[in-house]
Design a protein around this motif. Sequence first.
Motif, PDB file in Angstrom:
ATOM      1  N   ILE A  89       0.735  -1.404   0.064  1.00  0.00           N
ATOM      2  CA  ILE A  89      -0.036  -0.045  -0.021  1.00  0.00           C
ATOM      3  C   ILE A  89       0.877   1.414   0.044  1.00  0.00           C
ATOM      4  CG2 ILE A  89      -1.720   1.252   1.260  1.00  0.00           C
ATOM      5  CD1 ILE A  89      -2.576  -1.633   2.602  1.00  0.00           C
ATOM      6  N   THR A  90       0.877   2.008  -0.957  1.00  0.00           N
ATOM      7  CA  THR A  90       1.564   3.187  -1.166  1.00  0.00           C
ATOM      8  C   THR A  90       0.844   4.602  -0.870  1.00  0.00           C
ATOM      9  OG1 THR A  90       0.886   3.598  -3.415  1.00  0.00           O
ATOM     10  CG2 THR A  90       2.950   2.251  -2.976  1.00  0.00           C
ATOM     11  N   GLY A  91      -0.356   4.426  -0.483  1.00  0.00           N
ATOM     12  CA  GLY A  91      -1.300   5.580  -0.138  1.00  0.00           C
ATOM     13  C   GLY A  91      -2.505   5.457   0.250  1.00  0.00           C
ATOM     14  N   ALA A  92      -3.352   6.461   0.850  1.00  0.00           N
ATOM     15  CA  ALA A  92      -4.678   6.153   1.140  1.00  0.00           C
ATOM     16  C   ALA A  92      -5.359   7.729   1.026  1.00  0.00           C
ATOM     17  CB  ALA A  92      -4.802   5.777   2.568  1.00  0.00           C
ATOM     18  N   THR A  93      -6.550   7.533   0.696  1.00  0.00           N
ATOM     19  CA  THR A  93      -7.380   9.013   0.492  1.00  0.00           C
ATOM     20  C   THR A  93      -8.670   8.708   1.212  1.00  0.00           C
ATOM     21  OG1 THR A  93      -8.181   8.519  -1.807  1.00  0.00           O
ATOM     22  CG2 THR A  93      -6.217   9.519  -1.643  1.00  0.00           C
ATOM     23  N   SER A  94      -9.337  10.008   1.370  1.00  0.00           N
ATOM     24  CA  SER A  94     -10.458  10.045   2.041  1.00  0.00           C
ATOM     25  C   SER A  94     -11.205  11.336   1.711  1.00  0.00           C
ATOM     26  CB  SER A  94     -10.504   9.860   3.518  1.00  0.00           C
ATOM     27  OG  SER A  94     -11.811  10.133   4.031  1.00  0.00           O
ATOM     28  N   THR A  95     -12.658  11.649   1.654  1.00  0.00           N
ATOM     29  CA  THR A  95     -13.080  12.755   1.374  1.00  0.00           C
ATOM     30  C   THR A  95     -13.350  13.561   2.500  1.00  0.00           C
ATOM     31  OG1 THR A  95     -15.399  11.895   2.087  1.00  0.00           O
ATOM     32  CG2 THR A  95     -14.642  11.476  -0.716  1.00  0.00           C
ATOM     33  N   VAL A  96     -12.677  13.084   3.625  1.00  0.00           N
ATOM     34  CA  VAL A  96     -13.167  14.003   4.927  1.00  0.00           C
ATOM     35  C   VAL A  96     -11.767  14.473   5.500  1.00  0.00           C
ATOM     36  CG1 VAL A  96     -15.326  12.797   5.827  1.00  0.00           C
ATOM     37  CG2 VAL A  96     -12.665  12.136   6.552  1.00  0.00           C
ATOM     38  N   SER A  97     -10.453  13.942   4.767  1.00  0.00           N
ATOM     39  CA  SER A  97      -9.134  14.513   5.219  1.00  0.00           C
ATOM     40  C   SER A  97      -8.135  14.014   4.457  1.00  0.00           C
ATOM     41  CB  SER A  97      -8.896  14.172   6.724  1.00  0.00           C
ATOM     42  OG  SER A  97      -7.808  14.341   7.115  1.00  0.00           O
ATOM     43  N   PRO A  98      -7.137  15.143   4.366  1.00  0.00           N
ATOM     44  CA  PRO A  98      -5.872  14.328   3.484  1.00  0.00           C
ATOM     45  C   PRO A  98      -5.170  13.211   4.648  1.00  0.00           C
ATOM     46  CG  PRO A  98      -5.793  16.842   3.796  1.00  0.00           C
ATOM     47  CD  PRO A  98      -6.980  16.295   4.669  1.00  0.00           C
ATOM     48  N   MET A  99      -4.551  12.082   4.042  1.00  0.00           N
ATOM     49  CA  MET A  99      -4.124  11.161   4.752  1.00  0.00           C
ATOM     50  C   MET A  99      -2.657  10.823   4.524  1.00  0.00           C
ATOM     51  SD  MET A  99      -7.380   8.506   4.510  1.00  0.00           S
ATOM     52  CE  MET A  99      -6.633   7.669   5.527  1.00  0.00           C
ATOM     53  N   GLU A 100      -2.174  10.052   5.507  1.00  0.00           N
ATOM     54  CA  GLU A 100      -0.986   9.232   5.174  1.00  0.00           C
ATOM     55  C   GLU A 100      -0.729   8.130   5.932  1.00  0.00           C
ATOM     56  OE1 GLU A 100       1.985  12.019   7.207  1.00  0.00           O
ATOM     57  OE2 GLU A 100       1.775  13.671   5.872  1.00  0.00           O
ATOM     58  N   LEU A 101      -0.028   7.177   5.437  1.00  0.00           N
ATOM     59  CA  LEU A 101       0.334   5.923   5.950  1.00  0.00           C
ATOM     60  C   LEU A 101       1.327   6.186   7.454  1.00  0.00           C
ATOM     61  CD1 LEU A 101       1.023   3.888   2.853  1.00  0.00           C
ATOM     62  CD2 LEU A 101      -1.209   4.431   4.289  1.00  0.00           C
ATOM     63  N   HIS A 102       0.862   5.721   8.500  1.00  0.00           N
ATOM     64  CA  HIS A 102       1.446   6.169   9.768  1.00  0.00           C
ATOM     65  C   HIS A 102       2.434   4.907  10.469  1.00  0.00           C
ATOM     66  CE1 HIS A 102       1.147  10.506  10.637  1.00  0.00           C
ATOM     67  NE2 HIS A 102       1.272  10.501   9.424  1.00  0.00           N
ATOM     68  N   GLU A 103       3.166   4.891  11.148  1.00  0.00           N
ATOM     69  CA  GLU A 103       4.018   3.621  11.794  1.00  0.00           C
ATOM     70  C   GLU A 103       4.432   4.419  13.367  1.00  0.00           C
ATOM     71  OE1 GLU A 103       7.473   2.320  10.105  1.00  0.00           O
ATOM     72  OE2 GLU A 103       8.371   4.350   9.791  1.00  0.00           O
ATOM     73  N   MET A 104       4.638   3.513  14.214  1.00  0.00           N
ATOM     74  CA  MET A 104       5.239   4.035  15.398  1.00  0.00           C
ATOM     75  C   MET A 104       6.711   3.540  15.529  1.00  0.00           C
ATOM     76  SD  MET A 104       2.500   4.991  17.069  1.00  0.00           S
ATOM     77  CE  MET A 104       3.474   5.309  18.730  1.00  0.00           C
ATOM     78  N   THR A 105       7.456   4.457  16.097  1.00  0.00           N
ATOM     79  CA  THR A 105       8.859   4.178  15.889  1.00  0.00           C
ATOM     80  C   THR A 105       9.468   4.821  17.083  1.00  0.00           C
ATOM     81  OG1 THR A 105      10.842   4.334  14.514  1.00  0.00           O
ATOM     82  CG2 THR A 105       9.712   6.236  14.644  1.00  0.00           C
ATOM     83  N   MET A 106      10.693   4.451  17.664  1.00  0.00           N
ATOM     84  CA  MET A 106      11.189   5.021  18.854  1.00  0.00           C
ATOM     85  C   MET A 106      12.170   6.195  18.312  1.00  0.00           C
ATOM     86  SD  MET A 106      11.728   4.565  21.847  1.00  0.00           S
ATOM     87  CE  MET A 106      11.215   2.932  22.344  1.00  0.00           C
ATOM     88  N   ARG A 107      12.104   7.274  19.094  1.00  0.00           N
ATOM     89  CA  ARG A 107      12.975   8.553  18.697  1.00  0.00           C
ATOM     90  C   ARG A 107      13.154   8.899  20.181  1.00  0.00           C
ATOM     91  NH1 ARG A 107      11.211  12.285  14.328  1.00  0.00           N
ATOM     92  NH2 ARG A 107      11.940  10.792  12.984  1.00  0.00           N
ATOM     93  N   ASP A 108      14.593   9.256  20.431  1.00  0.00           N
ATOM     94  CA  ASP A 108      14.785   9.951  21.678  1.00  0.00           C
ATOM     95  C   ASP A 108      14.228   9.261  22.801  1.00  0.00           C
ATOM     96  OD1 ASP A 108      16.601  11.648  20.008  1.00  0.00           O
ATOM     97  OD2 ASP A 108      14.465  13.397  19.993  1.00  0.00           O
ATOM     98  N   GLY A 109      14.278   8.073  22.790  1.00  0.00           N
ATOM     99  CA  GLY A 109      13.685   7.391  23.905  1.00  0.00           C
ATOM    100  C   GLY A 109      12.151   7.431  24.012  1.00  0.00           C
ATOM    101  N   GLN A 110      11.545   7.930  22.828  1.00  0.00           N
ATOM    102  CA  GLN A 110      10.071   7.957  23.283  1.00  0.00           C
ATOM    103  C   GLN A 110       9.572   7.395  22.055  1.00  0.00           C
ATOM    104  OE1 GLN A 110       8.676  11.854  23.654  1.00  0.00           O
ATOM    105  NE2 GLN A 110       6.622  11.279  24.198  1.00  0.00           N
TER     106      GLN A 110
END
Length: 201
Positions: A89-110
């Motif tokens: 999956i390279t992208g996603a769209t919706s009529t109610v909002s611009p969208m992005e594919l997101h992930e959780m990652t560790m940054r600066d210990g958080q």
Amino acid sequence: MSSATTGRFVRPAVLFTGVLLASLVAGCGSSDDDSTAAPSPSATAAPSATAVAADSVLTVQDPWVKAADAGMTGAFATLVNNTDADVTITGATSTVSPMELHEMTMRDGQMVMQAKESGTVIKARSEYRLEPGGDHLMLMNLAQPVRAGDEVSFTLTFADGRTQTFTAVAKPFTGAQESYAPGHGQGEPSHAPSASHSPAP
């Protein structure tokens, strides 16, 4: 004398009326038979539904959106790849909002959320969960409130150019203490622009 004469004339009239009523009833019966013989619209609806399912790239199970009045929110589902090839999956769209594919990652210990620039890969013959605290579809700036019970339509775009649309129902959700906007508490997933909108280092 007159009464006997009247009786002789009434009987044929009654018989004629009975024959006429029988003919009318028979005519109505044949009309009903013609209407029931006609094909119903539902008889032709099933093939089209099957064709749409056959064209789907993935099976989308239990899709839902976190209800929100404004700002950002997330969409979640279990994506099942029943084919023998990986799907990206390279992208996603919706009529109610611009969208992005997101992930959780560790940054600066958080743990923080950030855009998943490389896309989301669903391996062949496997399933992939989009869930709070993990990978998800991010609605970046709601054009209208998404309230519990609302149905929101999403379109996924794949690396080979195909697309697939599905509908998700909005639900209230406060689990995982997630925040999809600046002002989150310590230890909660961050979505502050300074942290989450830049690529991972």
